[in-house]
Write a protein that holds these residues in place. Structure first.
Motif, PDB file in Angstrom:
ATOM      1  N   VAL A   8       0.869  -1.181   0.000  1.00  0.00           N
ATOM      2  CA  VAL A   8       0.000   0.000   0.000  1.00  0.00           C
ATOM      3  C   VAL A   8       0.902   1.227   0.000  1.00  0.00           C
ATOM      4  CG1 VAL A   8      -1.831   1.244   1.204  1.00  0.00           C
ATOM      5  CG2 VAL A   8      -1.687  -1.240   1.415  1.00  0.00           C
ATOM      6  N   LYS A  10       2.296   4.885   0.615  1.00  0.00           N
ATOM      7  CA  LYS A  10       2.141   5.809   1.744  1.00  0.00           C
ATOM      8  C   LYS A  10       1.300   7.017   1.357  1.00  0.00           C
ATOM      9  CE  LYS A  10       6.110   4.696   4.574  1.00  0.00           C
ATOM     10  NZ  LYS A  10       7.284   5.225   5.260  1.00  0.00           N
ATOM     11  N   LEU A  19      -8.012   2.753  -2.905  1.00  0.00           N
ATOM     12  CA  LEU A  19      -6.568   2.654  -2.735  1.00  0.00           C
ATOM     13  C   LEU A  19      -6.063   1.522  -3.631  1.00  0.00           C
ATOM     14  CD1 LEU A  19      -6.098   2.835   1.141  1.00  0.00           C
ATOM     15  CD2 LEU A  19      -5.463   4.571  -0.543  1.00  0.00           C
ATOM     16  N   ILE A  57      -9.338   5.808   6.195  1.00  0.00           N
ATOM     17  CA  ILE A  57      -8.005   6.371   5.965  1.00  0.00           C
ATOM     18  C   ILE A  57      -8.088   7.881   5.754  1.00  0.00           C
ATOM     19  CG2 ILE A  57      -6.056   6.392   4.322  1.00  0.00           C
ATOM     20  CD1 ILE A  57      -6.343   3.913   6.299  1.00  0.00           C
ATOM     21  N   CYS A  61      -6.003   9.288   8.985  1.00  0.00           N
ATOM     22  CA  CYS A  61      -4.573   9.227   8.676  1.00  0.00           C
ATOM     23  C   CYS A  61      -3.938  10.551   8.275  1.00  0.00           C
ATOM     24  CB  CYS A  61      -4.315   8.203   7.573  1.00  0.00           C
ATOM     25  SG  CYS A  61      -4.480   6.514   8.155  1.00  0.00           S
ATOM     26  N   TYR A  70      -1.378   7.207   3.901  1.00  0.00           N
ATOM     27  CA  TYR A  70      -1.649   5.963   4.614  1.00  0.00           C
ATOM     28  C   TYR A  70      -0.734   5.839   5.823  1.00  0.00           C
ATOM     29  CZ  TYR A  70      -3.516   1.325   5.202  1.00  0.00           C
ATOM     30  OH  TYR A  70      -4.196   0.252   5.696  1.00  0.00           O
ATOM     31  N   ASN A  72       0.080   2.654   8.687  1.00  0.00           N
ATOM     32  CA  ASN A  72      -0.271   1.314   9.155  1.00  0.00           C
ATOM     33  C   ASN A  72      -0.740   1.327  10.605  1.00  0.00           C
ATOM     34  OD1 ASN A  72       2.279   1.889  10.174  1.00  0.00           O
ATOM     35  ND2 ASN A  72       3.071  -0.162   9.841  1.00  0.00           N
ATOM     36  N   GLY A  75      -4.102   3.758  10.551  1.00  0.00           N
ATOM     37  CA  GLY A  75      -5.161   3.339   9.628  1.00  0.00           C
ATOM     38  C   GLY A  75      -5.507   1.871   9.691  1.00  0.00           C
ATOM     39  N   TRP A  76      -4.517   1.003   9.488  1.00  0.00           N
ATOM     40  CA  TRP A  76      -4.790  -0.430   9.449  1.00  0.00           C
ATOM     41  C   TRP A  76      -5.021  -0.983  10.856  1.00  0.00           C
ATOM     42  CZ3 TRP A  76      -6.518  -4.031   6.459  1.00  0.00           C
ATOM     43  CH2 TRP A  76      -6.291  -5.362   6.744  1.00  0.00           C
TER      44      TRP A  76
END
Length: 175
Positions: A8, A10, A19, A57, A61, A70, A72, A75-76
């Motif tokens: 993914v 940035k 995305l 996101i 983010c 992004y 991690n 967001g994730w």
């Protein structure tokens, strides 16, 4: 990665509806311009490439100028996910495969070309729309009306998730 990575970027254009998440061979060395999920199950691609995830996101983010940035950890790792059944996992895996197959039909186009808002191929857009429907049905049993409803649902789920963590921490301190 031993088998593959999901990559993914940035930073991704704010003009994109999705995305562009890439499936990378295990031998690829990921630079600091990407985040990677090493040997992640393919269903992760379906979640990362969903409109629902993009709305999250875009909200949590931050931005690089006006583009999506992004993260991690923000967001994730904070993305509220419901408990997934075996059927959910299979359905999401199938959606990820459909997205990848739609892209393959347009080889050698790059992700930048495939996800250009004015030129996204119709079959790739349909694959993403099917993915969105699958993801959203897992969350609320139907398609969301709009991004506002998507975000309201995610914030509600995140709040519940946060309260569970705080509750566990409070109980641990008492013992």
């Amino acid at each position: 990665a031993k088998r593959h990575s999901l990559g993914v970027a940035k930073v991704s254009s704010e003009r994109r509806a999705y995305l562009p998440v890439d499936l990378l061979d295990g031998s690829v060395i990921v630079s600091d311009l990407l985040f990677a999920l090493y040997d992640a199950p393919l269903w992760n691609l379906a979640v990362l490439a969903s409109r629902l995830h993009l709305v999250w996101i875009a909200t949590v983010c931050g931005k690089m100028k006006t583009d999506f940035r992004y993260s991690n950890t923000i967001g994730w790792n904070t993305f509220p996910m419901p408990k997934l059944t075996e059927k959910n996992l299979n359905d999401l895996t199938k959606c990820a495969e459909e997205i990848l197959l739609a892209r393959e039909h347009h080889y050698p186009q790059t992700l930048a070309e495939l996800y250009a808002p004015e030129a996204m191929p119709a079959d790739l857009l349909r694959a993403h729309e099917r993915n969105d429907e699958t993801v959203e049905r897992i969350y609320v049993g139907r398609r969301f009306k709009n991004d506002t409803e998507r975000l309201e649902t995610l914030i509600e789920l995140y709040s519940r998730m946060f309260e569970q963590v705080v509750g566990v921490q409070r109980r641990a301190k008492r013992t």
